[in-house]
Design an enzyme around this catalytic site. Structure first.
Site, PDB file in Angstrom:
ATOM      1  N   ASP A  95       0.856  -1.186   0.000  1.00 24.96           N
ATOM      2  CA  ASP A  95       0.000   0.000   0.000  1.00 24.96           C
ATOM      3  C   ASP A  95       0.891   1.233   0.000  1.00 24.96           C
ATOM      4  O   ASP A  95       1.642   1.470   0.955  1.00 24.96           O
ATOM      5  CB  ASP A  95      -0.907  -0.001   1.232  1.00 24.96           C
ATOM      6  CG  ASP A  95      -2.044   1.010   1.138  1.00 24.96           C
ATOM      7  OD1 ASP A  95      -1.844   2.076   0.520  1.00 24.96           O
ATOM      8  OD2 ASP A  95      -3.123   0.737   1.687  1.00 24.96           O
ATOM      9  N   LEU A  99       0.229   3.077   6.501  1.00 26.96           N
ATOM     10  CA  LEU A  99      -0.762   3.023   7.583  1.00 26.96           C
ATOM     11  C   LEU A  99      -1.692   4.225   7.480  1.00 26.96           C
ATOM     12  O   LEU A  99      -1.326   5.350   7.795  1.00 26.96           O
ATOM     13  CB  LEU A  99      -0.046   3.005   8.939  1.00 26.96           C
ATOM     14  CG  LEU A  99      -0.933   2.945  10.195  1.00 26.96           C
ATOM     15  CD1 LEU A  99      -1.942   1.821  10.090  1.00 26.96           C
ATOM     16  CD2 LEU A  99      -0.066   2.787  11.435  1.00 26.96           C
ATOM     17  N   HIS A 100      -2.943   3.973   7.068  1.00 25.14           N
ATOM     18  CA  HIS A 100      -3.936   5.028   6.927  1.00 25.14           C
ATOM     19  C   HIS A 100      -5.267   4.516   7.470  1.00 25.14           C
ATOM     20  O   HIS A 100      -5.334   3.441   8.075  1.00 25.14           O
ATOM     21  CB  HIS A 100      -4.059   5.459   5.463  1.00 25.14           C
ATOM     22  CG  HIS A 100      -4.384   4.342   4.525  1.00 25.14           C
ATOM     23  ND1 HIS A 100      -5.666   4.000   4.186  1.00 25.14           N
ATOM     24  CD2 HIS A 100      -3.577   3.469   3.870  1.00 25.14           C
ATOM     25  CE1 HIS A 100      -5.648   2.975   3.352  1.00 25.14           C
ATOM     26  NE2 HIS A 100      -4.384   2.622   3.149  1.00 25.14           N
ATOM     27  N   GLY A 101      -6.324   5.278   7.252  1.00 18.93           N
ATOM     28  CA  GLY A 101      -7.610   4.964   7.869  1.00 18.93           C
ATOM     29  C   GLY A 101      -8.128   3.568   7.619  1.00 18.93           C
ATOM     30  O   GLY A 101      -8.566   2.878   8.540  1.00 18.93           O
TER      31      GLY A 101
END
Length: 254
Positions: A95, A99-101
């Site tokens: 990704d 680290l995201h929502g």
């Protein structure tokens, strides 16, 4: 209000912003998310960022989950065996946004790791990005950023025997380097691969260049199995069809 004016139908407003929400918004926009998708992604961050002390005053459905006491791996003598002495890699994801929502909420709830590990030489040496990622960890989960060489050491370290980890890679190239360094990875989720110069768009979340195509094919040759989906509820897309499309469009550009 500006939102009510003609021509602003696609505008979205979000109030009460905090740092985790800003981080999620930034990551979502990097992945090409629309304003509505950004707002939807950061809303869970807003809810999780509100806490009350004493916790008994919070509504039952909003009471925060108590975070387990962190295990300080560095304080444990080398050679100590925790659990069965082998780290559990519960999920591996490529990704660009790391680290995201969507990762911090949807995927974490699905996998239930106690540690999220971003494996990246570049991010490990970028103190700002490293700090932002560590602060974006959901309640009860530790987030760490380590270089590829360190990850290869971690999988052999018996002090991580009680660790259930989600590994995040920024691109397939880093994933291949980790596997070649000795990290045993058999299944990988592709969440997003951002578009940049020299790449072609194959889906609304994935763009590929020549090196991406070659790297993914090298990973497949090593027996790595892929699923392509942004969130657990999505159906997996066909990676072979995506590679075929990327090759055709890259050849047409040459």
């Amino acid at each position: 209000l500006l939102l009510d004016e003609p021509g602003h139908e696609n505008w979205v407003a979000v109030g009460g912003m905090n740092l985790p929400m800003v981080i999620s918004a930034y990551g979502e926009r990097m992945g090409g998310g629309t304003a509505a998708e950004v707002a939807k992604a950061i809303y869970p961050e807003a809810k999780s960022g509100v806490c009350v002390k004493p916790e008994s005053l919070a509504p039952a459905d909003a009471a925060p989950v108590a975070a387990p006491a962190p295990v300080k791996q560095g304080a444990i003598p080398e050679g100590t065996v925790l659990g069965d002495g082998h780290i559990k890699i519960a999920h591996v994801r490529i990704d660009t946004r790391l680290l995201h929502g969507q990762v911090a909420t949807t995927w974490t709830k699905q996998i239930n790791p106690n540690r999220i590990i971003v494996v990246s030489d570049g991010v490990a040496h970028d103190e700002l990005r490293k700090t932002m990622i560590e602060q974006a960890a959901p309640p009860g989960v530790h987030a760490n950023v380590v270089p590829i060489k360190k990850m290869a050491e971690v999988v052999k370290d018996t002090r991580f025997g009680d660790t259930k980890a989600m590994l995040l890679f920024e691109n397939p190239q880093d994933l291949l380097k980790a596997i070649e360094a000795g990290v045993d990875i058999k299944e990988v989720n592709i969440g997003s691969m951002a578009h940049s110069k020299g790449k072609v768009v194959v889906t609304n979340a994935v763009a590929m260049g020549d090196d991406d195509v070659k790297t993914l094919e090298a990973l497949k040759a090593k027996g790595v199995k892929f699923e392509v989906r942004k969130v657990p509820s999505d159906s997996s897309e066909d990676l072979d069809a995506m590679l075929k499309k990327a090759k055709a469009e890259l050849a047409a550009q040459a």
